[in-house]
Structure formats: C-alpha cells, structure tokens
Enzyme design. Sequence first.
Site, PDB file in Angstrom:
ATOM      1  N   GLY A 158       0.868  -1.241   0.131  1.00  9.42           N
ATOM      2  CA  GLY A 158      -0.089  -0.081   0.041  1.00  9.42           C
ATOM      3  C   GLY A 158       0.793   1.275   0.108  1.00  9.42           C
ATOM      4  O   GLY A 158       1.487   1.521   0.892  1.00  9.42           O
ATOM      5  N   ALA A 159       0.683   2.104  -1.130  1.00  6.23           N
ATOM      6  CA  ALA A 159       1.400   3.257  -1.133  1.00  6.23           C
ATOM      7  C   ALA A 159       0.531   4.360  -0.865  1.00  6.23           C
ATOM      8  O   ALA A 159       0.702   5.466  -1.708  1.00  6.23           O
ATOM      9  CB  ALA A 159       2.226   3.322  -2.616  1.00  6.23           C
ATOM     10  N   GLY A 160      -0.342   4.261   0.128  1.00  2.00           N
ATOM     11  CA  GLY A 160      -1.114   5.536   0.633  1.00  2.00           C
ATOM     12  C   GLY A 160      -0.048   6.402   1.407  1.00  2.00           C
ATOM     13  O   GLY A 160       0.840   6.301   1.682  1.00  2.00           O
ATOM     14  N   ILE A 181      -0.147   6.379   4.808  1.00  2.00           N
ATOM     15  CA  ILE A 181       0.419   5.648   6.128  1.00  2.00           C
ATOM     16  C   ILE A 181       1.889   5.006   5.385  1.00  2.00           C
ATOM     17  O   ILE A 181       2.976   4.859   5.987  1.00  2.00           O
ATOM     18  CB  ILE A 181      -0.355   4.965   6.844  1.00  2.00           C
ATOM     19  CG1 ILE A 181      -1.462   5.977   7.667  1.00  2.00           C
ATOM     20  CG2 ILE A 181       0.441   4.103   7.828  1.00  2.00           C
ATOM     21  CD1 ILE A 181      -2.500   5.246   8.251  1.00  2.00           C
ATOM     22  N   HIS A 185      10.513  38.193   2.627  1.00  2.00           N
ATOM     23  CA  HIS A 185      11.489  37.632   1.996  1.00  2.00           C
ATOM     24  C   HIS A 185      12.683  37.339   2.760  1.00  2.00           C
ATOM     25  O   HIS A 185      13.004  38.610   3.678  1.00  2.00           O
ATOM     26  CB  HIS A 185      12.013  38.599   0.784  1.00  2.00           C
ATOM     27  CG  HIS A 185      13.267  38.159   0.030  1.00  2.00           C
ATOM     28  ND1 HIS A 185      13.071  37.384  -0.908  1.00  2.00           N
ATOM     29  CD2 HIS A 185      14.410  38.573   0.084  1.00  2.00           C
ATOM     30  CE1 HIS A 185      14.240  36.844  -1.621  1.00  2.00           C
ATOM     31  NE2 HIS A 185      15.120  37.764  -0.774  1.00  2.00           N
TER      32      HIS A 185
HETATM   33  P1  FAD Z   1      -9.171   7.246  17.136  1.00  2.00           P
HETATM   34  O1  FAD Z   1      -8.191   8.007  17.515  1.00  2.00           O
HETATM   35  O2  FAD Z   1      -9.256   6.032  16.783  1.00  2.00           O
HETATM   36  O3  FAD Z   1     -10.100   7.081  18.748  1.00  2.00           O
HETATM   37  C1  FAD Z   1     -10.879   6.232  19.330  1.00  2.00           C
HETATM   38  C2  FAD Z   1     -10.951   5.779  20.670  1.00  2.00           C
HETATM   39  O4  FAD Z   1     -12.106   5.275  20.793  1.00  2.00           O
HETATM   40  C3  FAD Z   1      -9.804   4.934  20.824  1.00  2.00           C
HETATM   41  O5  FAD Z   1      -9.109   5.203  21.947  1.00  2.00           O
HETATM   42  C4  FAD Z   1     -10.538   3.603  21.228  1.00  2.00           C
HETATM   43  O6  FAD Z   1      -9.924   2.773  21.973  1.00  2.00           O
HETATM   44  C5  FAD Z   1     -11.772   4.224  21.680  1.00  2.00           C
HETATM   45  N1  FAD Z   1     -12.932   2.908  21.426  1.00  2.00           N
HETATM   46  C6  FAD Z   1     -13.441   2.541  20.374  1.00  2.00           C
HETATM   47  N2  FAD Z   1     -14.387   1.661  20.566  1.00  2.00           N
HETATM   48  C7  FAD Z   1     -14.907   1.938  21.818  1.00  2.00           C
HETATM   49  C8  FAD Z   1     -15.735   1.353  22.540  1.00  2.00           C
HETATM   50  N3  FAD Z   1     -16.770   0.662  22.172  1.00  2.00           N
HETATM   51  N4  FAD Z   1     -15.788   1.538  23.939  1.00  2.00           N
HETATM   52  C9  FAD Z   1     -15.028   2.541  24.494  1.00  2.00           C
HETATM   53  N5  FAD Z   1     -13.958   3.293  23.698  1.00  2.00           N
HETATM   54  C10 FAD Z   1     -13.737   3.083  22.352  1.00  2.00           C
HETATM   55  N6  FAD Z   1      -4.361  11.960  10.910  1.00  2.00           N
HETATM   56  C11 FAD Z   1      -3.915  13.263  10.747  1.00  2.00           C
HETATM   57  O7  FAD Z   1      -4.761  14.217  10.563  1.00  2.00           O
HETATM   58  N7  FAD Z   1      -2.751  13.583  10.684  1.00  2.00           N
HETATM   59  C12 FAD Z   1      -1.759  12.819  10.592  1.00  2.00           C
HETATM   60  O8  FAD Z   1      -0.431  13.003  10.454  1.00  2.00           O
HETATM   61  C13 FAD Z   1      -1.961  11.362  10.666  1.00  2.00           C
HETATM   62  N8  FAD Z   1      -1.302  10.424  10.835  1.00  2.00           N
HETATM   63  C14 FAD Z   1      -1.398   9.135  10.888  1.00  2.00           C
HETATM   64  C15 FAD Z   1      -0.456   8.025  11.166  1.00  2.00           C
HETATM   65  C16 FAD Z   1      -0.903   6.782  11.534  1.00  2.00           C
HETATM   66  C17 FAD Z   1       0.343   5.703  11.648  1.00  2.00           C
HETATM   67  C18 FAD Z   1      -2.251   6.509  11.737  1.00  2.00           C
HETATM   68  C19 FAD Z   1      -2.557   4.790  11.894  1.00  2.00           C
HETATM   69  C20 FAD Z   1      -3.016   7.502  11.417  1.00  2.00           C
HETATM   70  C21 FAD Z   1      -2.749   8.648  11.292  1.00  2.00           C
HETATM   71  N9  FAD Z   1      -3.807   9.746  11.274  1.00  2.00           N
HETATM   72  C22 FAD Z   1      -3.221  10.952  11.028  1.00  2.00           C
HETATM   73  C23 FAD Z   1      -5.207   9.618  11.307  1.00  2.00           C
HETATM   74  C24 FAD Z   1      -5.677   9.819  12.530  1.00  2.00           C
HETATM   75  O9  FAD Z   1      -4.689   9.139  13.695  1.00  2.00           O
HETATM   76  C25 FAD Z   1      -7.073   9.316  12.758  1.00  2.00           C
HETATM   77  O10 FAD Z   1      -7.911  10.206  11.703  1.00  2.00           O
HETATM   78  C26 FAD Z   1      -7.741   9.996  14.346  1.00  2.00           C
HETATM   79  O11 FAD Z   1      -7.023   9.242  15.102  1.00  2.00           O
HETATM   80  C27 FAD Z   1      -9.205   9.531  14.210  1.00  2.00           C
HETATM   81  O12 FAD Z   1      -9.536  10.227  15.370  1.00  2.00           O
HETATM   82  P2  FAD Z   1     -11.081   9.505  16.193  1.00  2.00           P
HETATM   83  O13 FAD Z   1     -11.208  10.299  17.324  1.00  2.00           O
HETATM   84  O14 FAD Z   1     -12.085   9.507  15.345  1.00  2.00           O
HETATM   85  O15 FAD Z   1     -10.830   7.972  16.554  1.00  2.00           O
HETATM   86  P1  AMP Z   2      -4.688   4.484   2.120  1.00  2.00           P
HETATM   87  O1  AMP Z   2      -5.978   4.171   2.270  1.00  2.00           O
HETATM   88  O2  AMP Z   2      -4.266   5.789   1.760  1.00  2.00           O
HETATM   89  O3  AMP Z   2      -3.937   4.315   3.577  1.00  2.00           O
HETATM   90  O4  AMP Z   2      -3.653   3.552   0.887  1.00  2.00           O
HETATM   91  C1  AMP Z   2      -4.038   1.991   1.052  1.00  2.00           C
HETATM   92  C2  AMP Z   2      -3.555   1.631  -0.198  1.00  2.00           C
HETATM   93  O5  AMP Z   2      -3.234   0.170  -0.290  1.00  2.00           O
HETATM   94  C3  AMP Z   2      -4.253   1.805  -1.415  1.00  2.00           C
HETATM   95  O6  AMP Z   2      -3.802   2.665  -2.486  1.00  2.00           O
HETATM   96  C4  AMP Z   2      -4.840   0.339  -1.827  1.00  2.00           C
HETATM   97  O7  AMP Z   2      -4.684   0.376  -3.313  1.00  2.00           O
HETATM   98  C5  AMP Z   2      -3.512  -0.223  -1.473  1.00  2.00           C
HETATM   99  N1  AMP Z   2      -3.889  -1.757  -1.454  1.00  2.00           N
HETATM  100  C6  AMP Z   2      -4.900  -2.465  -0.918  1.00  2.00           C
HETATM  101  N2  AMP Z   2      -4.788  -3.899  -1.073  1.00  2.00           N
HETATM  102  C7  AMP Z   2      -3.723  -4.140  -1.841  1.00  2.00           C
HETATM  103  C8  AMP Z   2      -2.998  -5.375  -2.240  1.00  2.00           C
HETATM  104  N3  AMP Z   2      -3.529  -6.612  -1.956  1.00  2.00           N
HETATM  105  N4  AMP Z   2      -1.743  -5.070  -2.630  1.00  2.00           N
HETATM  106  C9  AMP Z   2      -0.986  -3.838  -2.788  1.00  2.00           C
HETATM  107  N5  AMP Z   2      -1.743  -2.648  -2.345  1.00  2.00           N
HETATM  108  C10 AMP Z   2      -3.047  -2.666  -1.759  1.00  2.00           C
END
Ligand code: FAD
Ligand code: AMP
Length: 478
Positions: free
Chosen positions: A188-190, A192, A451
């Site tokens: 996956g080249a998205g 993350i 600048h």
């Molecule tokens: P979450 O942050 O997922 O929080 C949900 C919480 O609810 C969790 O603590 C969970 O334990 C709790 N929960 C779930 N179900 C229950 C339940 N039934 N009872 C009690 N508690 C529960 N976004 C950005 O904007 N910038 C970035 O740079 C960025 N980098 C990222 C890098 C990585 C590696 C990843 C994985 C994500 C990144 N994101 C980034 C995305 C971002 O983390 C999420 O969009 C954001 O955390 C979502 O917030 P949320 O509050 O909806 O959910």
């Molecule tokens: P994102 O949703 O930005 O985190 O990107 C995830 C990426 O994973 C998408 O671009 C998908 O096309 C890619 N992806 C999903 N399944 C596969 C797979 N089986 N092999 C390679 N890439 C995949």
Amino acid sequence: MSNQFDVVVIGSGPAGYVCAIRCAQLGLNTAVIEQNVAESSQPLLGGTCLNVGCIPSKALLDSSHRYAEAAGHLADHGIGVGGITLDIAGMMARKEKIVAQLTGGVSGLLKANAVSVITGSATLNAGRNVEVTSPEGEVSTYTADHIVLAAGSEPAAIPPAPLDGDRIVDSTGALCFEEVPGRLGVIGAGVIGLELGSVWARLGSEVVMLEAMDQFLPNMDEQIAAESGKIFAKQGLDIRLGARVTDTEISGDGVSVTYTHKDATHQETFDRVIVAVGRTPRTDKLFSADSGVTVDERGFVFVNDYCATEAPGVWAIGDIVRGPMLAHKGSEEGVMVAERIHGKAAQLNYEVIPSIIYTHPEVAAVGKTEQELKSEGVDYKVGTFPFAAIGRALASGETDGMVKILSDADSDQLLGAHVVGPSAADLVQQIVIAIEMAASTEDLQLMVFGHPTMSEAVHEAALAVDGRAIHMVNRPKR
Ligand code: FAD
Ligand code: AMP
C-alpha cells in the site's frame, strides 16, 4: 459518580476528547468512555492519533530525518559529521516520552474541565443507554440526553497478508521495530505507507512499496502526485504501481511476498513487511441493532451534514463517519457537535479540510484538484511555481517541488492549492485561511510576503495564475 449525564462521548481520540472538552466548556455535564488502558490501569486517552498514529509517526519521521541529514546532506553545507551512530531504542524511547506527555496532557485537560472519564468498552443500546464493561469485567449502564460516538478506526487487513506481529505488521507494529529491517516491503503506497516507508528508508532499509492501483496518490492533484513520485524515487523509495499482493509466506527469518503485475506473477523476499492498505471504522460492536444507529456497507455510521445519526440524540464523529480519516477533521466535527448540542447552528466546511503527507518534502493539499475541476466542467485558471526559483529554498537546499494554485476563471475565487515541497503543510494552511476568508487570487497577489521565505512560492504561484509571476518566465495563458 452519577450514571446520568448531559453528554456521553464514546472514544477519547481527537474527535471524542475535543468534543468532550467543548461540551464541558459549554456547561454540559459530560463523560468520556475509553476502552484502552495503560499499564498503570489508568485509561489510555488520545486514541489512534496520540498513541499509534499522527504523533508517534511524526516523532519517528523527525528523528529519521535528522539521522538522514547527518548521514548525508550536512556535507552539502560544509559540515562534516563523523562516526554517526543509530540508537533505535533511544529513538523509540523519545517517541514514547512524547506520546506519554500528550496523552497525560489530555487526561489533565479532561480533569480540569470536570469531564468524567469512564474506563471500559461501551455499547450503545436502545433509549440512549450505554452499557460499559470494565477491564475487570464489571458491567455498568450510563444514560445521557446526547450520545456522541467517536470510536475511530483500526488498520484494515487483507487475507493474503495476515499479521504475525513480528515479520508482518500493521502501522502500529511498524512504529516499534527494534532494529532497522534490511529489506522492507510495504503493501500500500498511501499516506501511511509512504510515511512509515520513509522512516525506515532514511534509517537504512531498502524499501519496496507494492501498490495495487496503477495510479500513484489518486486523490491528489495528478501533477503534484507525479512530481511527488519523482522525488520519492530519487530518495530511493522503490514504488511499484499496479502490484497487487496475492500471497505472503513467512519462512525462516524472512517473508516471501507474491504479487501480480501486468498479468505476470512476481516474488520478493523481505525481512519485514508493513501492511498499510487503509483503515476500517471500528463500529462492529459499538451499538446494538435496536439502538437506531445505521451503517453503510463499509461500516461507516450514517450521519447528516451535522454528524447527527438516524437515532434521536445520537451523534457520530471522526473516523467512523464519511469524509477523510484525519485527526483535525474529527476534532472539528467534535466542536460542531458540541455547539449543536448546546443549541448553536454550527457547521463545518468540508470543502476546505487540508490533507498532508509528512514525507520530506511534505505533500499537502486543500480544495479541488485540477482533474476534479475538469470533470466538473469548471472554467479554471492555474498557476504553478517551482521551489527551485525561491531564494530561501535554495539557501536551505530544499529546491524539490512546487506550489500549484487553482482559481475560478470568472470570479477569481481560490478553488484549490496543492504543494509538494518544503513546509508544504504550512503553505497550504495559508490558502485554507485565504479560502475561508473568501480571498480572491488577486488578494493573494496584492499581499506582501516576507523575503526570503518559502511563502514566496505561494505569492508567485498566485501571480502565475494570471501569467505575471516575477521570478520565472511566464508561459502564455490559454
Ligand atoms: P481514534 O483516534 O481511533 O480514537 C478512538 C478511540 O475510541 C480509541 O481510543 C478507542 O480505544 C476508543 N474506542 C473505540 N471503541 C470503543 C468502545 N466501544 N468503547 C470505548 N472506547 C472505544 N491524521 C492526521 O490528521 N494527521 C496525521 O499526521 C496522521 N497520521 C497518522 C499516522 C498513522 C500511522 C495512523 C495510523 C493514523 C494517522 N492519522 C493522521 C489518522 C488519525 O490518527 C485518525 O484520523 C484519528 O485518530 C481519528 O480520530 P478519532 O477520534 O475518530 O478515532
Ligand atoms: P490509504 O487508504 O491511503 O492508506 O492507502 C492504502 C493503499 O493500499 C491503497 O492505495 C490500496 O490500493 C492499497 N492496497 C490495498 N490492497 C492491496 C494489495 N493487496 N496489494 C497492494 N496494495 C494494496
């Protein structure tokens, strides 16, 4: 503690905790329920973002960038650094310290705002009754006039690459490798995949990214995506498009990955593999069938423009609802919902949410892409300006990339901005402010930019929209 609140928020991620704080500021008796527990048995607040998402990934991106600078680019500045060493354990400890500081900060803020924090896993039942099972297995029920679902998301899985927690990991596992993998496969080249692939590539891994789609970053502006692809390739990221992973096999201390590319089957062996194929909303056990909440076929909760679900008094925000899975989008939904619960007609401008990839250089965007404007039949103007012609970029040795601005051909309204290059996130934020303040492209042209700054690329791109950039030769306009 009473079991009756004005508002109960399920989930303490950036959507949930921000909503809870704003509710409390507005005088509402508010509780947050969080299922994550720290080793100390205290609730672990902050969700994906603080614990295993935005913050730890940025900590590692920053550390790995400094290492790569020291190991390579400082020589360009005439600085010799001998005997560079890499202490992965130290790097991870720094990351954990930052996470602990921020999650502790959320805990302090909730306390200071008198928000009750309840530890346990919550399920919403009919009549806005919330059943909470504590880590010890005790069940309690809470009720509120308003329930806000903010349960977030988790890494998506694909059947050909089951995680084993060691050789094949998701984004969470990739944030805590104990050593630099020699060869690292990223599925996956998205966003993350690119960020985590960059971290380990900078620290010395040979990184191969396998992406099923033929197009790189399909949601980005095509020109900026193409430019970014060239820059990443120059940095040594081997991004293979149209490469769909069909099988993985762990053998000895490696992983053999099978993928198809243009009807042929290929195999690669890696020391470790990161599965970064997107995220799925965490909604499977969040509410009972009679709660009145409904989801679409991918599990996202149905909400209207204001995050109200189909059940009266139940709201849903953040990664469990439509829209980009971004922390700042969820937080602003949290604020909007708090204001609405309090009776204000708050709304969120979903058209103007910035998105950023924190590679180096960063890739950032807001508003419409050129291909969207074309397909919508909008008559638009475009201006681009390369960082190679910006004095500050040259002084910093950061000349890769460009700023691109799209404007309405008739009204001059700003429609989008797309940047790959130094400080891209901050430059795009300038355009977010400009669009929200209803600035025209001419307004940007007339403003004074300091600048030498990277921001001058925004000014020049705005000027280029009308063929009047100063520090490059303007192409004749259509
Ligand atoms: P979450 O942050 O997922 O929080 C949900 C919480 O609810 C969790 O603590 C969970 O334990 C709790 N929960 C779930 N179900 C229950 C339940 N039934 N009872 C009690 N508690 C529960 N976004 C950005 O904007 N910038 C970035 O740079 C960025 N980098 C990222 C890098 C990585 C590696 C990843 C994985 C994500 C990144 N994101 C980034 C995305 C971002 O983390 C999420 O969009 C954001 O955390 C979502 O917030 P949320 O509050 O909806 O959910
Ligand atoms: P994102 O949703 O930005 O985190 O990107 C995830 C990426 O994973 C998408 O671009 C998908 O096309 C890619 N992806 C999903 N399944 C596969 C797979 N089986 N092999 C390679 N890439 C995949």
